[in-house]
Design an enzyme around this catalytic site. Structure first.
Site, PDB file in Angstrom:
ATOM      1  N   HIS A 496     -18.809 -22.103  -1.222  1.00 10.50           N
ATOM      2  CA  HIS A 496     -20.105 -22.775  -1.329  1.00 10.50           C
ATOM      3  C   HIS A 496     -21.122 -22.066  -2.217  1.00 10.50           C
ATOM      4  O   HIS A 496     -22.081 -22.689  -2.673  1.00 10.50           O
ATOM      5  CB  HIS A 496     -20.694 -22.921   0.079  1.00 10.50           C
ATOM      6  CG  HIS A 496     -21.645 -24.078   0.219  1.00 10.50           C
ATOM      7  ND1 HIS A 496     -22.376 -24.586  -0.829  1.00 10.50           N
ATOM      8  CD2 HIS A 496     -21.977 -24.833   1.293  1.00 10.50           C
ATOM      9  CE1 HIS A 496     -23.120 -25.580  -0.407  1.00 10.50           C
ATOM     10  NE2 HIS A 496     -22.896 -25.764   0.876  1.00 10.50           N
ATOM     11  N   TYR A 612     -31.506 -30.652  10.376  1.00 11.24           N
ATOM     12  CA  TYR A 612     -31.402 -30.315   8.954  1.00 11.24           C
ATOM     13  C   TYR A 612     -30.679 -31.450   8.235  1.00 11.24           C
ATOM     14  O   TYR A 612     -29.580 -31.834   8.615  1.00 11.24           O
ATOM     15  CB  TYR A 612     -30.607 -29.017   8.804  1.00 11.24           C
ATOM     16  CG  TYR A 612     -30.444 -28.487   7.402  1.00 11.24           C
ATOM     17  CD1 TYR A 612     -31.100 -27.327   7.012  1.00 11.24           C
ATOM     18  CD2 TYR A 612     -29.602 -29.087   6.476  1.00 11.24           C
ATOM     19  CE1 TYR A 612     -30.927 -26.800   5.731  1.00 11.24           C
ATOM     20  CE2 TYR A 612     -29.436 -28.579   5.198  1.00 11.24           C
ATOM     21  CZ  TYR A 612     -30.102 -27.443   4.828  1.00 11.24           C
ATOM     22  OH  TYR A 612     -29.933 -26.922   3.565  1.00 11.24           O
ATOM     23  N   THR A 625     -30.763 -27.415  -3.545  1.00 10.10           N
ATOM     24  CA  THR A 625     -31.025 -28.286  -2.399  1.00 10.10           C
ATOM     25  C   THR A 625     -32.386 -27.974  -1.771  1.00 10.10           C
ATOM     26  O   THR A 625     -32.987 -26.943  -2.034  1.00 10.10           O
ATOM     27  CB  THR A 625     -29.943 -28.110  -1.314  1.00 10.10           C
ATOM     28  OG1 THR A 625     -29.938 -26.755  -0.863  1.00 10.10           O
ATOM     29  CG2 THR A 625     -28.578 -28.500  -1.835  1.00 10.10           C
TER      30      THR A 625
END
Length: 809
Positions: A496, A612, A625
């Site tokens: 990630h 979230y 993001t």
């Protein structure tokens, strides 16, 4: 020995009368073709680099400006207002050259070049100013104001024609730093429904103290960084959220993407892997040349493409900074060292260029496979041959080789130390370098996976296989591991830190469409094309792993297996209705789903929690993001009304949905809450100051973490024509020990797929139960619209016109 003879490029024998040299024409031919391909690639990259560098202008526009300046010399018109003469008289290399005409021509060319560069920068900054306008995103769907129409026309006009992938990078605006007052106001608003009066008053006091004491100073440093760096968030986000983490990245950080849901193009494992790898190589070639079209909202507003640069040839390397050695020497302690010099364990993202091989894992063995021959990519049929050779190989793993990849699945510190101690020299270093420098990692699994409607838990098993596998059959540090199953299904496990899910999703959409609609298969399920059996065989990577290292590998495996076994996963296909019906209800599909998740969460847990939702900020340079805090006061009021069967629940839904859409738009346009607070916290740590407010904010748990997987290239596959060729999306592991992780993808008009994760060790959570709660919440909310429509029908029926046509009952 045939392979060894093929590897010999030349032979020579020393004789009394000289040296007898024999060259292999085949190898010389391949060397020549490889060189031609390399130079051709450099030329294309240079050309595309120039095109992107001068965009939105073009190199030919320079010639037009030069011709215009030259023409002015012959008609005795000076558009430079004397600047050409000034250049001619003052530049040394022109002042003393012979020939008045030559000096005039060179001066005109220099002025034209300067004018051309000025116009390029003027166009770029004009486009950047236009792209800084974001009011269009706050307008109601289907309703566009006159000012937005004018703005959209100007953006199109200044955007040029046929942009390349990186053409807009220099024109993208910087991510703005929100004001402290706005951020704190929105933060307090977001936690109001989650705190009682006493807790909320305490939080207000902390926020007021923060604003009165250090907020201005921290904000000043942050604004300075926003001026200096291309993005004030992204580098710190990558370093502190991902690379400094010492816990296992398997499950906790990595995510996965599934194959096509209903279609398996071929059930031959080697053939499917051959086509998919070849499609990936085609994608990589276009990526390296910058030839992909940039993603644009409304088909016009460009998105940042920076994250795509590290998709291939990239590995996360576990690292220990030299600060640890300094701290461990005993010369310093925590009291004498400033905060920034504390010993820090951190990973790095290593990105290489032009990698020409792949590393394949199968049944505990690692194989090195070349991806090029004769200066070209291996064809799908050739890749199929190579992968089939690996599948047919019956050799046994070397001592310690079987579970070697478990080092990447366990804690980062043991892996970093083991890498330095046992893999920094000899054959281990050569083999590890081969893995870490490979284009990507391919795992040929030996157990079939995929969605099977007849098996209730097939999607669950498929997801867990992609997310963690056996904990030693994926190289979790690679940018991505491509996973191939014996029944022809595929999938991807993604590290990630280097990028977010939409980036890999973009590649996966291209690969799936290329595999099914361009490359195809024979009737027997093999890759199309001739079979080249003259390719050199894949080579085994060699390892010499001592017993001490094997013990560390086993410990990492056991640690990772404990995490993997604790993952409670449930995949759920919601097909009662989809985006088509939701849009007919005149509401946002994302807002609809997020409110359904709030209703499901409350029914599942009996309480509301901090939620979230991931939103992108790629309309800004180097954007990644932002967080949307979906549990709002409006959402809470709506959920309570649903449970009380209140007559006002439809109006409350509208209010909550509008609130969510507004928050999502604020996050996309740089006015989010959490990234700003995160960066303020980092600055406070660098300055060595303590903020109870920021510490409290960043310690709050996200018990419900959600994310939508977008479909980005709808033009690749016509879903109306090919309704079965849809992706199942992807998912991630649970974020909180006692919470849920939910990823969802809205597929076509009538299907939504949910990927739900939690932990078996939590007595309060159950992924299957939560999936059923989501289903019921979706249906219950949809029923509100049906009820509302029925009311309208009844009201309209009462408004029957009388015979005179003028009065109504």
């Amino acid at each position: 020995m045939a392979e060894a003879h093929q590897a010999v490029g030349f032979q020579f024998t020393v004789r009394p009368d000289g040296v007898d040299l024999k060259l292999s024409q085949e190898v010389i031919k391949n060397i020549y073709l490889s060189g031609v391909t390399a130079w051709k690639k450099r030329a294309i990259q240079f050309k595309n680099g120039v095109l992107a560098g001068v965009y939105p202008a073009s190199p030919s526009s320079w010639l037009i400006v030069v011709i215009a300046m030259m023409s002015s010399l012959y008609i005795h018109v000076d558009p430079s207002l004397g600047m050409i003469n000034a250049i001619k008289d003052n530049l040394p290399f022109l002042k003393y050259s012979t020939g008045l005409q030559t000096r005039a021509v060179l001066s005109a060319i220099l002025f034209a070049t300067g004018l051309w560069l000025f116009l390029i920068y003027l166009l770029r900054y004009t486009l950047k100013a236009l792209l800084s306008y974001h009011e269009w995103i706050f307008e109601s769907h289907g309703k566009m104001s006159s000012s937005t129409k004018v703005w959209l026309s100007l953006v199109k006009m200044f955007s040029g024609r046929r942009p390349l992938l990186y053409s807009f990078q220099a024109s993208l605006p910087r991510l703005p730093v929100p004001s402290v007052d706005d951020t704190i106001h929105r933060y307090l608003e977001s936690v109001r429904p989650l705190l009682d009066s006493q807790q909320y008053n305490q939080m207000e006091v902390l926020a007021s103290e923060f604003k009165a004491s250090m907020a201005t100073q921290l904000q000043r440093y942050l604004i300075l960084k926003s001026w200096w760096a291309t993005n004030y968030v992204s580098d710190w986000w990558e370093e502190y959220i991902y690379l400094r983490g010492r816990t296992p990245i398997m499950v906790n950080s990595n995510f996965y993407i599934m194959d096509l849901l209903y279609v398996t193009p071929t059930h031959r494992q080697a053939a499917r892997a051959g086509n998919v790898v070849h499609a990936m190589l085609q994608y990589r070639r276009k990526l390296e040349r910058g030839e992909h079209a940039p993603l644009r909202a409304l088909g016009t507003v460009p998105m940042c493409s920076t994250q795509m640069e590290r998709m291939f040839n990239t590995t996360r390397i576990p690292g220990i900074e030299t600060g640890e050695q300094l701290f461990g020497s005993g010369q310093f302690n925590q009291q004498t060292l400033p905060l920034t010099l504390f010993p820090i364990l951190t990973d790095i993202v290593q990105h290489l260029t032009d990698r020409k091989h792949l590393v394949v894992y199968h049944r505990g063995r690692f194989f090195h496979v070349w991806l090029y021959t004769g200066g070209r990519h291996l064809l799908p049929s050739e890749l199929e041959t190579q992968f089939q050779r690996i599948l047919n190989d019956t050799s046994e793993p070397q001592p310690g080789e079987l579970k070697l990849a478990a080092l990447t699945a366990g804690n980062r510190v043991p892996w970093a130390r083991t890498r330095i101690k046992y893999f920094s020299q000899g054959v281990n270093k050569v083999s590890l370098d081969a893995i870490e420098s490979a284009a990507f990692f391919l795992a040929l699994d030996d157990e079939p996976q995929g969605y099977e409607p007849a098996k209730t838990n097939s999607l669950d098993s498929y997801a867990k296989s992609l997310l963690h596998g056996k904990c030693y059959d994926r190289w979790f540090d690679k940018s991505f591991t491509l996973i191939s199953y014996p029944n022809g299904k595929m999938g991807v496990n993604v590290e990630h830190s280097w990028a977010d899910a939409p980036i890999v999703g973009h590649m996966w959409e291209y690969v799936a469409a290329t595999d099914c609609f361009h490359l195809g298969y024979t009737e027997e399920g093999h890759c199309k094309g001739d079979v080249n059996k003259g390719l050199p065989y894949p080579t085994r990577l060699q390892w010499q792993i001592p017993k001490e290292c094997q013990d560390v590998i086993e410990a990492s495996y056991l640690s990772a297996k404990q995490i993997a076994d604790d993952v409670d996963f449930h995949g759920y296909l919601f097909n009662e209705f989809g985006k088509g019906l939701i849009k007919k209800c005149r509401t946002s599909p994302d807002a609809f789903i997020q409110l359904a998740l709030q209703l499901a969460q409350f029914r599942d847990q009996g309480v509301f929690c901090l939620t979230y939702e991931s939103s992108m900020t790629r309309m800004f340079r180097d954007g990644r993001t932002e967080t949307v805090r979906s549990c709002t006061s409006e959402a809470v009021e709506f959920v309570r009304a649903m449970e009380d069967a209140s007559a006002t629940r439809f109006a409350l839904f509208r209010k909550a949905a509008d609130k969510h859409q507004n928050m999502y738009r604020l996050a996309m346009t740089g006015s989010g809450i959490d990234r700003h607070l995160f960066c303020l916290y980092i600055v406070s740590k660098y300055l060595g100051v303590d903020s109870p407010f920021l510490k409290k904010v960043l310690s709050e748990p996200w018990k419900l973490s959600t994310s939508q997987t977008p479909q980005q290239q709808l033009n690749l596959v016509d879903i109306n024509k090919f309704p079965k060729y849809v992706s199942a999306g992807g998912g991630f592991g649970p974020v909180a020990d006692d919470g849920y992780g939910v990823s969802y993808i809205i597929i076509g008009e009538n299907l939504i797929t949910f990927h739900i994760s939690s932990k078996f060790s939590s007595p309060d959570t159950d992924s299957y139960r939560f999936g059923q709660n989501i289903r019921k919440a979706m249906i219950d909310i949809q029923a509100l619209f049906k009820t509302e429509n029925d009311k309208k029908i009844v009201e309209n029926a009462k408004r029957v016109p009388l015979e005179n046509g003028k009065k109504y009952i």
